[in-house]
Design a protein around this motif. Structure first.
Motif, PDB file in Angstrom:
ATOM      1  N   LEU A   5      19.288   4.200  -5.781  1.00  0.00           N
ATOM      2  CA  LEU A   5      19.376   2.992  -6.431  1.00  0.00           C
ATOM      3  C   LEU A   5      19.872   3.530  -7.702  1.00  0.00           C
ATOM      4  N   TYR A   6      21.114   3.170  -8.075  1.00  0.00           N
ATOM      5  CA  TYR A   6      21.791   3.141  -9.516  1.00  0.00           C
ATOM      6  C   TYR A   6      21.531   1.654  -9.753  1.00  0.00           C
ATOM      7  N   PRO A   7      21.751   1.591 -11.191  1.00  0.00           N
ATOM      8  CA  PRO A   7      22.041   0.160 -11.833  1.00  0.00           C
ATOM      9  C   PRO A   7      22.866  -0.640 -11.198  1.00  0.00           C
ATOM     10  N   ARG A  45       0.738  -1.267   0.252  1.00  0.00           N
ATOM     11  CA  ARG A  45       0.025   0.019   0.189  1.00  0.00           C
ATOM     12  C   ARG A  45       0.982   1.213  -0.096  1.00  0.00           C
ATOM     13  N   TRP A  46       1.148   1.925  -1.068  1.00  0.00           N
ATOM     14  CA  TRP A  46       1.825   3.094  -1.311  1.00  0.00           C
ATOM     15  C   TRP A  46       1.474   4.190  -0.326  1.00  0.00           C
ATOM     16  N   ASP A  47       2.216   4.725   0.665  1.00  0.00           N
ATOM     17  CA  ASP A  47       1.925   5.888   1.590  1.00  0.00           C
ATOM     18  C   ASP A  47       2.084   7.263   0.870  1.00  0.00           C
ATOM     19  N   GLY A  48       2.154   7.434  -0.315  1.00  0.00           N
ATOM     20  CA  GLY A  48       2.182   8.765  -0.994  1.00  0.00           C
ATOM     21  C   GLY A  48       3.412   9.314  -1.340  1.00  0.00           C
ATOM     22  N   SER A  49       4.592   8.600  -0.794  1.00  0.00           N
ATOM     23  CA  SER A  49       5.714   9.144  -0.906  1.00  0.00           C
ATOM     24  C   SER A  49       6.197   9.074  -2.476  1.00  0.00           C
ATOM     25  N   GLU A  50       6.774  10.270  -2.947  1.00  0.00           N
ATOM     26  CA  GLU A  50       7.140  10.333  -4.182  1.00  0.00           C
ATOM     27  C   GLU A  50       8.669  10.249  -4.586  1.00  0.00           C
ATOM     28  N   ALA A  51       9.002   9.229  -5.560  1.00  0.00           N
ATOM     29  CA  ALA A  51      10.587   9.076  -5.800  1.00  0.00           C
ATOM     30  C   ALA A  51      10.811   9.973  -6.769  1.00  0.00           C
ATOM     31  N   GLU A  52      12.224  10.334  -6.817  1.00  0.00           N
ATOM     32  CA  GLU A  52      12.659  11.156  -7.827  1.00  0.00           C
ATOM     33  C   GLU A  52      13.931  10.563  -8.480  1.00  0.00           C
ATOM     34  N   MET A  53      14.127  11.062  -9.870  1.00  0.00           N
ATOM     35  CA  MET A  53      15.087  10.422 -10.588  1.00  0.00           C
ATOM     36  C   MET A  53      16.166  11.411 -10.480  1.00  0.00           C
ATOM     37  N   VAL A  54      17.220  11.141 -10.112  1.00  0.00           N
ATOM     38  CA  VAL A  54      18.448  12.058  -9.986  1.00  0.00           C
ATOM     39  C   VAL A  54      19.853  11.374 -10.569  1.00  0.00           C
ATOM     40  N   ALA A  55      20.577  12.328 -11.006  1.00  0.00           N
ATOM     41  CA  ALA A  55      21.577  12.060 -11.784  1.00  0.00           C
ATOM     42  C   ALA A  55      22.820  11.758 -10.795  1.00  0.00           C
ATOM     43  N   ASP A  56      24.052  10.943 -11.284  1.00  0.00           N
ATOM     44  CA  ASP A  56      25.061  10.953 -10.354  1.00  0.00           C
ATOM     45  C   ASP A  56      26.036  11.889 -10.313  1.00  0.00           C
ATOM     46  N   GLU A  57      25.932  12.846  -9.342  1.00  0.00           N
ATOM     47  CA  GLU A  57      26.631  13.960  -9.111  1.00  0.00           C
ATOM     48  C   GLU A  57      28.175  13.834  -9.299  1.00  0.00           C
ATOM     49  N   ASP A  58      28.729  12.729  -8.957  1.00  0.00           N
ATOM     50  CA  ASP A  58      30.014  12.396  -8.774  1.00  0.00           C
ATOM     51  C   ASP A  58      30.736  11.732 -10.069  1.00  0.00           C
ATOM     52  N   ALA A  59      29.985  11.709 -11.033  1.00  0.00           N
ATOM     53  CA  ALA A  59      30.479  11.231 -12.429  1.00  0.00           C
ATOM     54  C   ALA A  59      31.239  11.881 -12.993  1.00  0.00           C
ATOM     55  N   GLU A  60      32.471  11.541 -13.355  1.00  0.00           N
ATOM     56  CA  GLU A  60      33.468  12.231 -14.214  1.00  0.00           C
ATOM     57  C   GLU A  60      32.945  12.879 -15.407  1.00  0.00           C
TER      58      GLU A  60
END
Length: 217
Positions: free
Chosen positions: A144-146, A27-42
């Motif tokens: 969670l990254y791949p 049962r989803w509690d309403g939390s929203e997930a975000e898609m974020v980029a890897d800030e540490d990537a070269e």
């Protein structure tokens, strides 16, 4: 003919049966997930996108996870065997007492019965107490990254490589991720699936299943 046709037209199809409530239903509690980029990537590296999830664990969820991982099937069978042996010895002692055996048989019967009850109850109470003490109700932030999981809680940072070295289990709406390094007093990361937005739930499960060893009990 018209009366018969009217009766046929008024016949309604049976209502579909409501699905039974299942403890494993998420049962989803309403939390929203975000898609974020890897800030540490070269600059020369390919930018990776992660699913960012934030949540707080309830005492019930921590107890559920700890009871499942601490009192696994093997331990439950062992404790059940000890309790059964204690109860059998208790019954034998009471029988001897009923046959006018020495009075010590009554004492031993009571002691064996108490020992059997303690074997069944004390481990369960101990795990629940430890679970409640371990939960500080702080916020967890998990990315969670791949090929990697980054987690943060109370200023503690954790990285779990998704290379098949960690064990993941889906249990009653929880993801139980066990790894080698110590993290906040233990090597268990609990992720409640209620905090995962339904639109990315399939992606989260796919990442975890492909990068970990999924346990089945």
């Amino acid at each position: 003919m018209s009366d018969k046709r009217t009766e046929e037209e008024t016949v309604q199809p049976p209502e579909p049966e409501a699905p039974e409530d299942d403890d494993d239903t998420i049962r989803w509690d309403g939390s929203e997930a975000e898609m974020v980029a890897d800030e540490d990537a070269e600059a020369y590296e390919e930018t990776k996108t992660a699913v960012k999830i934030s949540y707080q664990l309830t005492d019930e969820e921590v107890c559920r996870a700890f009871l499942h991982t601490s009192l696994n099937r093997k331990r439950r069978l062992f404790l059940g065997g000890l309790a059964a042996l204690a109860f059998v010895l208790s019954v034998v002692s009471f029988v001897y007492y009923g046959l006018q055996a020495p009075s010590d048989s009554l004492v031993f019967g009571v002691l064996f019965a108490a020992a059997g009850a303690a074997v069944l109850v004390l481990p369960w109470l101990s795990v629940r107490r430890h679970a409640r003490e371990s939960n500080d109700h702080g916020e967890y932030t998990v990315k969670l990254y791949p090929d990697l999981i980054e987690a943060e809680h109370s200023g503690n940072m954790l990285e779990i490589p998704l290379d098949g070295t960690s064990v993941c289990e889906f249990y009653k709406g929880l993801v139980l991720l066990q790894f080698d390094r110590e993290y906040i007093g233990g090597s268990l990361l609990i992720l409640p699936l209620r905090s995962v937005e339904p639109s990315v739930l399939a992606d989260v499960e796919a990442i975890l299943r492909s990068g970990t060893h999924v346990a089945r009990r």
